[in-house]
Design a protein around this motif. Structure first.
Motif, PDB file in Angstrom:
ATOM      1  N   PHE A 390       0.843  -1.196   0.000  1.00 16.88           N
ATOM      2  CA  PHE A 390       0.000   0.000   0.000  1.00 16.88           C
ATOM      3  C   PHE A 390       0.876   1.242   0.000  1.00 16.88           C
ATOM      4  N   SER A 391       0.401   2.259  -0.687  1.00 20.82           N
ATOM      5  CA  SER A 391       1.141   3.497  -0.837  1.00 20.82           C
ATOM      6  C   SER A 391       0.789   4.489   0.261  1.00 20.82           C
ATOM      7  N   ASP A 392       1.791   5.214   0.720  1.00 15.46           N
ATOM      8  CA  ASP A 392       1.550   6.308   1.659  1.00 15.46           C
ATOM      9  C   ASP A 392       1.307   7.618   0.915  1.00 15.46           C
ATOM     10  N   ASP A 393       1.471   7.605  -0.404  1.00 17.95           N
ATOM     11  CA  ASP A 393       1.378   8.844  -1.189  1.00 17.95           C
ATOM     12  C   ASP A 393       0.234   8.840  -2.205  1.00 17.95           C
ATOM     13  N   VAL A 394      -0.082   7.670  -2.748  1.00 17.20           N
ATOM     14  CA  VAL A 394      -1.094   7.570  -3.803  1.00 17.20           C
ATOM     15  C   VAL A 394      -2.348   6.938  -3.217  1.00 17.20           C
ATOM     16  N   THR A 395      -3.503   7.456  -3.598  1.00 16.60           N
ATOM     17  CA  THR A 395      -4.761   6.917  -3.094  1.00 16.60           C
ATOM     18  C   THR A 395      -5.590   6.322  -4.230  1.00 16.60           C
ATOM     19  N   ASP A 396      -6.565   5.495  -3.845  1.00 14.60           N
ATOM     20  CA  ASP A 396      -7.454   4.878  -4.824  1.00 14.60           C
ATOM     21  C   ASP A 396      -8.742   5.689  -4.970  1.00 14.60           C
ATOM     22  N   PHE A 397      -9.711   5.127  -5.641  1.00 14.85           N
ATOM     23  CA  PHE A 397     -10.991   5.791  -5.897  1.00 14.85           C
ATOM     24  C   PHE A 397     -11.654   6.276  -4.614  1.00 14.85           C
ATOM     25  N   TYR A 398     -11.491   5.502  -3.529  1.00 16.18           N
ATOM     26  CA  TYR A 398     -12.139   5.836  -2.268  1.00 16.18           C
ATOM     27  C   TYR A 398     -11.281   6.729  -1.371  1.00 16.18           C
ATOM     28  N   GLY A 399     -10.084   7.082  -1.845  1.00 13.36           N
ATOM     29  CA  GLY A 399      -9.195   7.890  -1.020  1.00 13.36           C
ATOM     30  C   GLY A 399      -8.366   7.084  -0.046  1.00 13.36           C
ATOM     31  N   MET A 400      -8.358   5.769  -0.215  1.00 16.27           N
ATOM     32  CA  MET A 400      -7.570   4.883   0.632  1.00 16.27           C
ATOM     33  C   MET A 400      -6.211   4.610  -0.015  1.00 16.27           C
ATOM     34  N   PRO A 401      -5.219   4.118   0.761  1.00 11.77           N
ATOM     35  CA  PRO A 401      -3.898   3.858   0.193  1.00 11.77           C
ATOM     36  C   PRO A 401      -3.971   2.934  -1.022  1.00 11.77           C
ATOM     37  N   ALA A 402      -3.373   3.350  -2.118  1.00 12.81           N
ATOM     38  CA  ALA A 402      -3.432   2.575  -3.355  1.00 12.81           C
ATOM     39  C   ALA A 402      -2.722   1.237  -3.199  1.00 12.81           C
ATOM     40  N   MET A 403      -3.258   0.211  -3.864  1.00 10.66           N
ATOM     41  CA  MET A 403      -2.709  -1.144  -3.796  1.00 10.66           C
ATOM     42  C   MET A 403      -1.698  -1.392  -4.903  1.00 10.66           C
ATOM     43  N   ARG A 404      -0.703  -2.204  -4.572  1.00  5.04           N
ATOM     44  CA  ARG A 404       0.262  -2.687  -5.555  1.00  5.04           C
ATOM     45  C   ARG A 404       0.475  -4.165  -5.291  1.00  5.04           C
ATOM     46  N   ILE A 405       0.181  -4.994  -6.267  1.00  6.67           N
ATOM     47  CA  ILE A 405       0.220  -6.444  -6.070  1.00  6.67           C
ATOM     48  C   ILE A 405       1.460  -7.033  -6.733  1.00  6.67           C
ATOM     49  N   HIS A 406       2.218  -7.785  -5.961  1.00  7.70           N
ATOM     50  CA  HIS A 406       3.388  -8.515  -6.456  1.00  7.70           C
ATOM     51  C   HIS A 406       3.101 -10.010  -6.323  1.00  7.70           C
ATOM     52  N   TYR A 407       3.171 -10.711  -7.447  1.00  4.78           N
ATOM     53  CA  TYR A 407       2.701 -12.100  -7.440  1.00  4.78           C
ATOM     54  C   TYR A 407       3.392 -12.881  -8.557  1.00  4.78           C
ATOM     55  N   ARG A 408       3.941 -14.042  -8.181  1.00  5.61           N
ATOM     56  CA  ARG A 408       4.627 -14.895  -9.152  1.00  5.61           C
ATOM     57  C   ARG A 408       4.197 -16.352  -8.971  1.00  5.61           C
ATOM     58  N   LEU A 409       4.081 -17.049 -10.082  1.00  5.73           N
ATOM     59  CA  LEU A 409       3.932 -18.501 -10.030  1.00  5.73           C
ATOM     60  C   LEU A 409       5.311 -19.127  -9.934  1.00  5.73           C
ATOM     61  N   THR A 410       5.475 -20.093  -9.054  1.00 13.07           N
ATOM     62  CA  THR A 410       6.740 -20.799  -8.913  1.00 13.07           C
ATOM     63  C   THR A 410       6.791 -21.972  -9.893  1.00 13.07           C
ATOM     64  N   ASP A 411       7.945 -22.592  -9.992  1.00 10.54           N
ATOM     65  CA  ASP A 411       8.071 -23.787 -10.835  1.00 10.54           C
ATOM     66  C   ASP A 411       7.105 -24.878 -10.364  1.00 10.54           C
ATOM     67  N   ARG A 412       6.938 -24.966  -9.050  1.00  3.12           N
ATOM     68  CA  ARG A 412       5.996 -25.952  -8.519  1.00  3.12           C
ATOM     69  C   ARG A 412       4.565 -25.620  -8.927  1.00  3.12           C
ATOM     70  N   ASP A 413       4.202 -24.348  -8.889  1.00  2.00           N
ATOM     71  CA  ASP A 413       2.868 -23.936  -9.332  1.00  2.00           C
ATOM     72  C   ASP A 413       2.629 -24.338 -10.782  1.00  2.00           C
ATOM     73  N   ARG A 414       3.612 -24.107 -11.629  1.00  5.41           N
ATOM     74  CA  ARG A 414       3.448 -24.408 -13.052  1.00  5.41           C
ATOM     75  C   ARG A 414       3.362 -25.917 -13.287  1.00  5.41           C
ATOM     76  N   ALA A 415       4.111 -26.678 -12.489  1.00  4.97           N
ATOM     77  CA  ALA A 415       4.055 -28.132 -12.631  1.00  4.97           C
ATOM     78  C   ALA A 415       2.679 -28.668 -12.223  1.00  4.97           C
ATOM     79  N   VAL A 416       2.127 -28.129 -11.142  1.00  5.36           N
ATOM     80  CA  VAL A 416       0.789 -28.561 -10.708  1.00  5.36           C
ATOM     81  C   VAL A 416      -0.259 -28.152 -11.735  1.00  5.36           C
ATOM     82  N   LEU A 417      -0.101 -26.980 -12.336  1.00  3.84           N
ATOM     83  CA  LEU A 417      -1.026 -26.555 -13.378  1.00  3.84           C
ATOM     84  C   LEU A 417      -0.964 -27.491 -14.582  1.00  3.84           C
TER      85      LEU A 417
END
Length: 531
Positions: A390-417
């Protein structure tokens, strides 16, 4: 004048199924408690919090969905087969997407991560599937988990027989069982999907939303009030303990303080940590271990099956052209569950899938129900760096701290898929004749089953946000609720588990309220004796 009270015993942020579970348990166990519930979105259904599929008028249902879409209202939604398959980044009706911050270079991200803003939350739009977790999905440090799941069944109104009259349901289940059940324990074999739905005497379906969870105990509780269009911007602390909330009335943009002895933040798996962050409650694990369920879909045609002789019911709120095109649940084939196991790490939901990328009905109109949608969900390989920030400087539509999502599939995730893609083709062939050459993998975030962001832990070791009763380690009196509390990697639909955990937390608050009430009465009694 403010429409809010100056103080309450318990303030609940969010009106989805888990927030409703807190209100219900407290209404039953602490009937003297004053409870205020705050929801950022409007009331879109009657009774408040009911599932939009129970709205029989097509135009009224579409309006309720659009009013649930917050800043995304008016944008195109996935309302036809092929929209997701074509790669369009579109939300499902009743939900809206992040404008940005959902993916970064070198990461997979969650491109279709979605939200709902309405009384009832996502519980006004969900599929109602309530399977129980198994094997590594279970929370091992909760000795009362099974009893809590029973309680969640009660609160959600879970049944397994609503589709027993569907002509193809037994046939589909028997064919899947022949392909899957060998070597499985009895409880993890192919079976009816537990669903939060019941059938009325006239044959129509009633899908559970927060209204069912509230029940008469909450609706008739004189000290419970639900405030819609009310944005909680901050949880207030005094001496490190819950003291109330700051709420902005979206009807007039005025800000108010409501004091509370306990605060339950039950926004969703992304907005709950957002509220904590905005409140200065920032444990190391906040937003961490974020996980979604990757989803693979396929479809098969039943060619040589003879449907059971059974009366066909008119689907409640699903008989219009929009719902047929969108691929919603078929009354003919019902819903079958292929449970997750550690050996076969997939959760199977066999039904007509919402927003399916495969044309499930249009090519075979002569025999409804002969096109069966198959979906397999996989559990995430949990990683500390999968997170929402969450950002301390940027806000979202509601004026709340803007979200930033960091997400990766691992080799294990890809193997299960890869295993899931092979398995779903095998299951499709077991059911009938596949109508596509290969399965389709839904964009990440499509499951709507985000978890782990305010995860529960057995001990305060820095790897969890809350303890076994969902109370935030670093902020006594502040409780968190929703799918984000689940600490395990699950493939099954998480709502039943989340409501079970909410019941545990609500019982703890009720016990503390009783203890405080007893102590106050004793002090008053002793004071009278000394006078």
């Amino acid at each position: 004048m403010s429409r809010y009270p100056e103080s309450v015993d318990v303030a609940i942020v969010g009106s989805g199924p888990t927030g409703a579970a807190y209100a219900r348990i407290l209404s039953e166990r602490a009937p003297n408690a004053t409870i205020a519930m705050f929801e950022v979105g409007p009331t879109v259904s009657s009774p408040p919090g009911s599932h939009v599929k129970n709205i029989e008028d097509v135009a009224a249902r579409a309006s309720a969905q659009e009013r649930s879409e917050g800043p995304g209202a008016g944008a195109a939604t996935v309302s036809s087969p092929g929209a997701v398959k074509a790669g369009d980044r579109m939300a499902r009706p009743g939900t809206y997407l992040l404008d940005d911050g959902y993916a970064f270079d070198g990461e997979d991200g969650l491109p279709v991560v979605a939200f709902s803003s309405n009384v009832g939350g996502m519980g006004a739009h969900w599929t109602g599937a309530c399977p129980r977790p198994g094997d590594s999905e279970r929370i091992a440090f909760l000795p009362d988990l099974d009893e809590l799941l029973d309680e969640a069944d009660r609160l959600l109104g879970v049944t397994t027989d609503a589709f027993d009259g569907a002509p193809y349901t037994r046939l589909v289940r028997e064919r899947l069982a022949a392909a899957v059940d060998d070597g499985r324990p009895a409880g993890r074999r192919v079976q009816r999907m537990p669903l939060a739905v019941h059938r009325r005497d006239d044959g129509r379906l009633v899908w559970s939303g927060s209204d069912i969870v509230f029940g008469d105990a909450t609706r008739q509780h004189p000290n419970f009030t639900l405030f819609d269009e009310s944005l909680v911007t901050r949880v207030l602390l005094e001496d490190g303990r819950a003291a109330g909330v700051t709420v902005r009335d979206l009807r007039n943009d005025r800000v108010h303080v409501v004091k509370a002895r306990f605060v339950v933040v039950a926004a969703d798996a992304l907005r709950t940590p957002q509220v904590l962050w905005a409140s200065g409650i920032r444990p190391l694990a906040l937003g961490r271990m974020l996980n979604d369920q990757s989803q693979v879909v396929f479809a098969a045609r039943i060619r040589d099956g003879v449907p059971a002789s059974a009366p066909r019911h008119a689907p409640a709120g699903q008989s219009d052209e929009h719902d047929v095109v969108a691929g919603t649940l078929s009354e003919e084939s019902g819903v079958t569950w292929v449970p997750f196991t550690d050996a076969a790490p997939f959760h199977g939901q066999i039904m007509q899938l919402d927003a399916s990328p495969v044309p499930l009905a249009e090519d075979d109109p002569a025999e409804p129900g002969t096109i069966v949608g198959l979906g397999l969900f996989t559990a995430k390989d949990l990683q500390w760096d999968d997170r929402v920030e969450f950002s301390d400087d940027v806000t979202d539509f509601y004026g709340m701290p803007a979200m930033r999502i960091h997400y990766r599939l691992t080799d294990r995730d890809r193997a299960v898929l890869d295993r899931a893609r092979e398995e779903i083709v095998r299951l499709g062939n077991a059911v009938g004749e596949p109508i596509d050459e290969r399965p389709f993998t839904m964009p990440l975030g499509a499951s709507l089953h985000y978890q782990g962001s305010v995860r529960m832990g057995e001990v305060d070791d820095g790897l969890s946000v809350c303890g076994p009763y969902s109370e935030v380690w670093s902020a006594p009196g502040v409780f968190v609720a929703g799918n984000g509390v689940i600490p395990t990697a699950t493939a099954c639909n998480p709502t039943l588990t989340s409501v079970a955990l909410a019941a545990r937390g609500a019982r703890r608050i009720a016990d503390e309220l009783h203890a405080t009430e007893f102590h106050e009465r004793k002090l008053e009694h002793d004071s009278r004796r000394t006078r």
